[in-house]
Design a protein around this motif. Structure first.
Motif, short mmCIF file in Angstrom:
data_model
loop_
_atom_site.label_atom_id
_atom_site.label_comp_id
_atom_site.label_asym_id
_atom_site.label_seq_id
_atom_site.Cartn_x
_atom_site.Cartn_y
_atom_site.Cartn_z
N LEU A 277 58.73 -27.04 28.70
CA LEU A 277 59.97 -26.71 29.39
C LEU A 277 59.99 -25.25 29.82
O LEU A 277 59.63 -24.35 29.06
N LYS A 278 60.46 -25.01 31.03
CA LYS A 278 60.57 -23.65 31.56
C LYS A 278 61.95 -23.06 31.20
O LYS A 278 62.78 -22.76 32.06
N ILE A 279 62.17 -22.90 29.91
CA ILE A 279 63.46 -22.42 29.42
C ILE A 279 63.65 -20.94 29.72
O ILE A 279 64.71 -20.53 30.22
N VAL A 280 62.65 -20.13 29.44
CA VAL A 280 62.76 -18.69 29.63
C VAL A 280 62.83 -18.35 31.11
O VAL A 280 63.67 -17.57 31.56
N GLU A 281 61.95 -18.96 31.89
CA GLU A 281 61.86 -18.64 33.31
C GLU A 281 63.11 -19.02 34.09
O GLU A 281 63.39 -18.43 35.14
N SER A 282 63.87 -20.01 33.59
CA SER A 282 65.06 -20.47 34.31
C SER A 282 66.36 -19.93 33.72
O SER A 282 67.45 -20.36 34.11
N GLN A 283 66.27 -18.97 32.82
CA GLN A 283 67.46 -18.52 32.09
C GLN A 283 68.57 -17.96 32.97
O GLN A 283 69.75 -18.07 32.63
N TRP B 62 84.10 -38.80 27.53
CA TRP B 62 83.79 -37.87 28.61
C TRP B 62 82.37 -38.11 29.10
O TRP B 62 81.49 -38.45 28.31
N GLN B 63 82.16 -37.89 30.39
CA GLN B 63 80.84 -38.09 30.98
C GLN B 63 80.46 -36.88 31.83
O GLN B 63 81.29 -36.33 32.56
N ALA B 64 79.20 -36.48 31.71
CA ALA B 64 78.66 -35.41 32.56
C ALA B 64 77.36 -35.91 33.18
O ALA B 64 76.56 -36.57 32.52
N LYS B 65 77.18 -35.59 34.46
CA LYS B 65 75.98 -36.01 35.19
C LYS B 65 75.36 -34.83 35.91
O LYS B 65 76.04 -33.88 36.27
N ALA B 66 74.06 -34.92 36.13
CA ALA B 66 73.35 -33.93 36.94
C ALA B 66 72.10 -34.60 37.50
O ALA B 66 71.70 -35.69 37.06
N LYS B 67 71.47 -33.95 38.44
CA LYS B 67 70.30 -34.52 39.10
C LYS B 67 69.14 -34.64 38.12
O LYS B 67 68.87 -33.73 37.34
N ARG B 68 68.45 -35.77 38.19
CA ARG B 68 67.27 -36.00 37.36
C ARG B 68 66.03 -35.43 38.06
O ARG B 68 65.83 -35.63 39.25
N HIS B 69 65.21 -34.74 37.29
CA HIS B 69 63.94 -34.22 37.79
C HIS B 69 62.84 -34.75 36.88
O HIS B 69 62.62 -34.21 35.79
N PRO B 70 62.16 -35.81 37.27
CA PRO B 70 61.13 -36.41 36.41
C PRO B 70 60.04 -35.40 36.02
O PRO B 70 59.49 -34.70 36.88
N MET B 71 59.78 -35.29 34.75
CA MET B 71 58.72 -34.41 34.24
C MET B 71 58.37 -34.87 32.84
O MET B 71 59.12 -35.61 32.21
N GLY B 72 57.24 -34.40 32.32
CA GLY B 72 56.75 -34.94 31.06
C GLY B 72 56.88 -34.04 29.86
O GLY B 72 56.37 -34.37 28.79
N LYS C 47 68.59 -27.95 35.49
CA LYS C 47 67.98 -26.77 36.10
C LYS C 47 66.65 -26.41 35.43
O LYS C 47 65.70 -26.00 36.09
N ILE C 48 66.61 -26.56 34.11
CA ILE C 48 65.35 -26.32 33.40
C ILE C 48 64.31 -27.34 33.81
O ILE C 48 63.14 -27.00 34.07
N ALA C 49 64.72 -28.60 33.90
CA ALA C 49 63.80 -29.66 34.31
C ALA C 49 63.32 -29.47 35.74
O ALA C 49 62.17 -29.78 36.07
N ALA C 50 64.18 -28.95 36.61
CA ALA C 50 63.80 -28.74 38.01
C ALA C 50 62.63 -27.77 38.12
O ALA C 50 61.66 -28.03 38.84
N LEU C 51 62.71 -26.66 37.39
CA LEU C 51 61.62 -25.68 37.45
C LEU C 51 60.38 -26.21 36.74
O LEU C 51 59.25 -25.99 37.19
N THR C 52 60.58 -26.92 35.64
CA THR C 52 59.46 -27.51 34.91
C THR C 52 58.69 -28.48 35.80
O THR C 52 57.46 -28.47 35.87
N ALA C 53 59.44 -29.34 36.52
CA ALA C 53 58.81 -30.31 37.41
C ALA C 53 58.15 -29.63 38.60
O ALA C 53 57.04 -30.00 39.00
N ALA C 54 58.82 -28.63 39.16
CA ALA C 54 58.31 -27.96 40.35
C ALA C 54 56.99 -27.23 40.09
O ALA C 54 56.16 -27.10 40.99
N THR C 55 56.82 -26.77 38.86
CA THR C 55 55.60 -26.03 38.50
C THR C 55 54.58 -26.91 37.78
O THR C 55 53.54 -26.42 37.34
N ASN C 56 54.92 -28.21 37.63
CA ASN C 56 54.04 -29.16 36.95
C ASN C 56 53.64 -28.65 35.57
O ASN C 56 52.49 -28.79 35.13
#
Length: 282
Positions: A260-266, A202-212, A247-256
């Motif tokens: 990880l923005k785990i709580v904020e994106s819950q 099985w394969q799952a894909k989602a958008k990549r949001h580069p962050m460190g 989705k977690i990576a998206a917020l993490t990247a957007a806020t630099n």
């Protein structure tokens, strides 16, 4: 469900328990967090303080659970970064005590040992994970380095993954193997996870949001396990875990952010996305 989680603990940031406990709780599970190391922050920051916890101390904590007959209440055991090889037999003892009461207890093993082509744990710990933990696992979460290290099969991209995953499954009790961090030669703007069980690949894909930020593997394992334990629906659990990380990576990247923005994106990752379904590809 009750989950015993055995992995690292940091005061600041989101790796180890700080990347996995809250997601599991948010998805409705009771988590018993047993630390293997206690650091001020994870090691990717310029400095840190703290130490690996002594194996005798960890065994003392487990003995406290045994005295209250709590291990028999477990539904799952999750292991991540263990710190030192002597912790491995203690994790096994806890698992076996739980399975003595409930043989169906799920063992989810993230074989944390290295990345980017190199071990970052001792060779003794890496050997103990492969020799003792992998054969007992029901679910395994290797990254590309760990998949290669455990099987000896070279993985350069998606085309190489299945033989390595099949080789790893042969070392187990027919574990569900979930490979992460596999490069997709055709789509470098997506994150990909592959899962192999008796039903196929099985394969799952989602958008990549580069962050460190670190802790992606710890968080992903929790997002998957948290959903899978409830209904054992692999396509839903895998698809939503991958989408959740995106989705977690998206917020993490957007806020630099450096963590990880785990709580904020819950509010976005905690909901089931009916469109985030893994697809069978083999």
């Amino acid at each position: 469900m009750n989950i015993l989680s055995i992995q690292s603990h940091v005061v600041y940031g989101h790796v180890g328990h700080q990347a996995s406990t809250f997601p599991l709780q948010r998805l409705g599970h009771e988590v018993w967090s047993l630390p293997t190391v206690l650091y001020s922050n994870h090691l990717a920051h310029p400095s840190f303080t703290g130490r690996k916890l002594d194996a005798g101390f960890i065994d003392e904590l487990l003995e406290g659970l045994r005295k209250l007959d709590l291990l028999g209440r477990l539904d799952a055991v999750l292991t991540g970064y263990l710190g030192d090889a002597p912790i491995v037999p203690m994790a096994i003892a806890a698992l076996e005590a739980a399975r003595a009461v409930k043989p169906e207890v799920v063992f989810a093993c993230d074989p944390v040992m290295g990345d980017d082509g190199a071990l970052y744990v001792s060779p003794a710990l890496a050997e103990a994970i492969g020799r003792e933990l992998v054969p007992r696992a029901d679910i395994l979460f290797p990254n590309i380095f760990e998949l290669q290290h455990l099987t000896g099969v070279t993985v350069t991209g998606l085309k190489d993954v299945r033989p390595a995953m099949e080789a790893l499954r042969k070392q187990t009790r027919n574990a569900l193997v979930i490979a992460t961090g596999i490069p997709d030669e055709a789509q470098n703007d997506v994150i990909t996870a592959l899962a192999l069980d008796d039903s196929g690949l099985w394969q799952a894909k989602a958008k990549r949001h580069p962050m460190g930020a670190s802790g992606n593997g710890d968080c992903f394992a929790a997002l998957f396990l948290g959903r899978y334990l409830g209904h054992r629906d692999l396509p839903v659990a895998l698809g939503n875990a991958v989408e959740g990380m995106s989705k977690i990576a998206a917020l993490t990247a957007a806020t630099n952010a450096d963590e990880l923005k785990i709580v904020e994106s819950q509010e976005v990752w905690s909901k089931v996305d009916p469109n985030a379904m893994a697809k069978r590809i083999g």
